[in-house]
Motif scaffolding. Sequence first.
Motif, PDB file in Angstrom:
ATOM      1  N   UNK A  88       0.819  -1.209   0.000  1.00  0.00           N
ATOM      2  CA  UNK A  88       0.000   0.000   0.000  1.00  0.00           C
ATOM      3  C   UNK A  88       0.852   1.258   0.000  1.00  0.00           C
ATOM      4  N   UNK A  89       2.043   1.162   0.591  1.00  0.00           N
ATOM      5  CA  UNK A  89       2.963   2.304   0.697  1.00  0.00           C
ATOM      6  C   UNK A  89       2.253   3.521   1.291  1.00  0.00           C
ATOM      7  N   UNK A  90       1.906   3.444   2.567  1.00  0.00           N
ATOM      8  CA  UNK A  90       1.200   4.566   3.200  1.00  0.00           C
ATOM      9  C   UNK A  90       2.047   5.831   3.212  1.00  0.00           C
ATOM     10  N   UNK A  91       1.361   6.980   3.255  1.00  0.00           N
ATOM     11  CA  UNK A  91       2.067   8.263   3.330  1.00  0.00           C
ATOM     12  C   UNK A  91       2.738   8.455   4.675  1.00  0.00           C
ATOM     13  N   UNK A  92       2.203   7.810   5.696  1.00  0.00           N
ATOM     14  CA  UNK A  92       2.781   7.964   7.019  1.00  0.00           C
ATOM     15  C   UNK A  92       2.448   6.792   7.917  1.00  0.00           C
ATOM     16  N   UNK A  93       3.235   6.643   8.973  1.00  0.00           N
ATOM     17  CA  UNK A  93       3.020   5.592   9.971  1.00  0.00           C
ATOM     18  C   UNK A  93       2.806   6.240  11.333  1.00  0.00           C
ATOM     19  N   UNK A  94       1.744   5.833  11.992  1.00  0.00           N
ATOM     20  CA  UNK A  94       1.540   6.202  13.390  1.00  0.00           C
ATOM     21  C   UNK A  94       1.927   4.981  14.216  1.00  0.00           C
ATOM     22  N   UNK A  95       3.076   5.059  14.858  1.00  0.00           N
ATOM     23  CA  UNK A  95       3.587   3.931  15.642  1.00  0.00           C
ATOM     24  C   UNK A  95       3.227   4.155  17.112  1.00  0.00           C
ATOM     25  N   UNK A  96       2.301   3.369  17.609  1.00  0.00           N
ATOM     26  CA  UNK A  96       1.884   3.492  19.005  1.00  0.00           C
ATOM     27  C   UNK A  96       2.672   2.500  19.851  1.00  0.00           C
ATOM     28  N   UNK A  97       3.182   2.971  20.986  1.00  0.00           N
ATOM     29  CA  UNK A  97       3.972   2.117  21.876  1.00  0.00           C
ATOM     30  C   UNK A  97       3.431   2.229  23.290  1.00  0.00           C
ATOM     31  N   UNK A  98       3.671   1.197  24.060  1.00  0.00           N
ATOM     32  CA  UNK A  98       3.300   1.180  25.478  1.00  0.00           C
ATOM     33  C   UNK A  98       4.388   1.919  26.246  1.00  0.00           C
ATOM     34  N   UNK A  99       4.074   3.095  26.749  1.00  0.00           N
ATOM     35  CA  UNK A  99       5.077   3.922  27.425  1.00  0.00           C
ATOM     36  C   UNK A  99       5.567   3.292  28.714  1.00  0.00           C
ATOM     37  N   UNK A 100       4.804   2.336  29.275  1.00  0.00           N
ATOM     38  CA  UNK A 100       5.242   1.683  30.505  1.00  0.00           C
ATOM     39  C   UNK A 100       6.320   0.643  30.239  1.00  0.00           C
ATOM     40  N   UNK A 101       6.578   0.336  28.969  1.00  0.00           N
ATOM     41  CA  UNK A 101       7.603  -0.655  28.624  1.00  0.00           C
ATOM     42  C   UNK A 101       8.206  -0.336  27.263  1.00  0.00           C
ATOM     43  N   UNK A 102       8.985   0.731  27.217  1.00  0.00           N
ATOM     44  CA  UNK A 102       9.592   1.149  25.957  1.00  0.00           C
ATOM     45  C   UNK A 102      10.598   0.141  25.434  1.00  0.00           C
TER      46      UNK A 102
END
Length: 785
Positions: free
Chosen positions: A196-210
């Motif tokens: 698909x080659x998206x225009x952008x990535x929203x990478x969500x992470x668990x801040x309690x365990x980086x």
Amino acid sequence: MTLRDLQIGQIATIRTVGGEGALRQHFLDMGVIPGIDVKLVKYAPMGDPMQLMVQGYELTLRLADAEKIEVVPTSNEKAAEKEHHHNYAYSHKGHEHPGYGEMIPLIGHKGEHDHVVFDKLNFALVGNQNCGKTTLFNQLTGSNQHVGNFPGVTVDQKSGIIKGHPEATVTDLPGIYSLSPYTSEEVVSREFIFKTKPNGIINIVDATNLERNLYLTMQLMELGIPMVLALNMMDEVRNNGGTILVNELETQLGIPVIPISAMKNEGVDELVEHAVHVAKYAEAPLRQDFCNPKEHKGAVHRAIHAMMSLIEDHAEMAEIPLRFAATKLIEGDKLVNEALHLDENEQDMVEHIRRQMEAERELDAAAAIADMRFDFIISTCGYTVVRPKESKEHARSRHIDQVLTGKWTAIPAFLIIMATIFYLTFDVLGGTLQNWIADGVSWFTAESDQVLTTWKISPVVHSLIINGIYTGVGTVISFLPIIVILFFFLSLLEDSGYMARIAFVMDKSMRKLGLSGRSIVPLLIGFGCSVPSVMATRTLPSERDRRMTVMLTPFMSCTAKLPIYGFFIAAFLPDYRGLVMTALYLFAIVIGILVALAMKHIVKGEPVPFVLELPNYRMPDSESVMRLIWDKTKDFIQRAFSVIFIATIIIWFLQTFDFGLNHVQNSENSILAYLSSMIAPIFGPVGFGNWKVVSSLICGFMAKESVVATLTVLFGSAASIHAVLNMAQAISLLVFCLLYTPCVATIAATRREMGTKYAVALVFWQTAVAWICAFIIYWIMNCII
């Protein structure tokens, strides 16, 4: 010594990670790498698998796999000292992220303002399992997607338009730990990003365990796609007395970093603005090189750059980001290797580069790459993360697990919880509400009947409304409370994090059936509805496990069959509602176990290792629970007034007219009677060769609720069925309905996941098993009664 030799509470440093193939790569991606400390927390109640603390989170592992990992014991003091000690800090020139609307010149792109601006934006929402992706997706789009607290809630990709930005679409991808193809959902996410080659990535992470989450982030950054990092659950970090130095983390990574709480909708607007900005102006990550040049004179660094020089033209032709292709080639990624189409000489050069790096690093290639990434992650987190000794959530989970996963209490607790759920659903709450609605439907039907009679409506129309629509749809609607309540309790189990514990507790038992403990999650979902249960098998990493689990799913009696049970229990065993319901569910489970034992020796392959993260217990989100209940209620009502409504009218028509379209006074002369009579002899040996009963079973293939709708249309009431069926025949019919082919929606889901041949085979397989069981029960009941 190996990991299996550790005592509970003992800490050791991983020396080597054995095994091979995708499983070993999965261990490395999960942070099980040489040099990392690991602590044995406990064993499952049945002695296998084990629960480990590694990289700040809890992971399950079977004893057989633990034997492949060599460790060196270490003291608690040394482990604590290592945790707070970092050999170096990566130097990285900071870059202040531009403000909204600023235009950044891009090399190779010329335009009116020397920049590229996209009118339509497509984002990929990517993150580890159980990090809050679907919750964020709901906040971004307003969609009503199911949210849970066990790995693998999202089993398919879902898209929606971002609120306030009609030009931006975001796709919620299945949760993954890396871009290495271990499970089918990882393949789905990876293929979407590449194709698909998206225009952008929203990478969500668990801040309690980086430490765990940033491993995927680094691979995403290597793709060169504009991206933002969403630090989710920042409210938990603050409540525990910790913090994350966001500006410093942003400087280290070279991408926008935004603290959010998806559950509380905090920081989401700021996240959207940053995401739209970097995608609109095509701002790629400023950093893709995570090597430490000081480590063994940069062996990994030199290997990656040598590989990049070797495959540059191949990567460009294959449209694979160069740095990503180089690191994956060193890891031994077969998909990337095949896509690059390297000739024999180039393959030899790849192998030479890999062997040289392994010799210098004294690690195999895959472990060296994983070590390079985690080295950067540990250093970065040490520089940017301030955390307390133990979070409140983990401490709470540890105390709860003393009971729910305890050696002597886990199984009784599980049985008590499930028994309580069934008791409340089928008797106390659901049964009471069902009777109220049934009484209301009966009153409304009687009043309508009187009004239609007074108005002297045509007898045919009168029959259609009262005997067709009201009787069929009205009967099914009365079972709505039971379905809603059961989904409510299943949602609580998912949201709380207990589902993952059930998998941990039941793994050894499931393995005796030839399955992994992870299969318990789709099977439990099957008690609610078979369609999401079949889809949930996508989270299983083995094709063999998926096939076996799908084959067993119909034995987990779904809520759509509840109207059938209620109908026959009310007619034949009204004083034993709870007992009969429980017996039916247990009987289906026993048959499922017997079938699994037989399939264990037929289906080829071995069950995959049990590698599962155990999330912290969390209080179920009321909004998420209510959303799920509303979705299921709406779905049931829509089916009641669409599929079941249409089926009811069709059955009424076939029952009311003959082939000459003449109105018949006796339904035995109808079209339906003729068609069903052709099939009825097949069911004679099991006790219900009556054409009316067979008609209801045929309709049940469209939707299981239609069985009751058809029976009430043909017989008029539950009491009338006594004239056709005795007790033995009724119980035989109950058993057949319990086990025979799932509805067409489940078959369609199976076809989508497994293919047409498998879906067709499932129909005949389930029906054959149901016929055999009904035959045995019928003759046993005849001997007893």
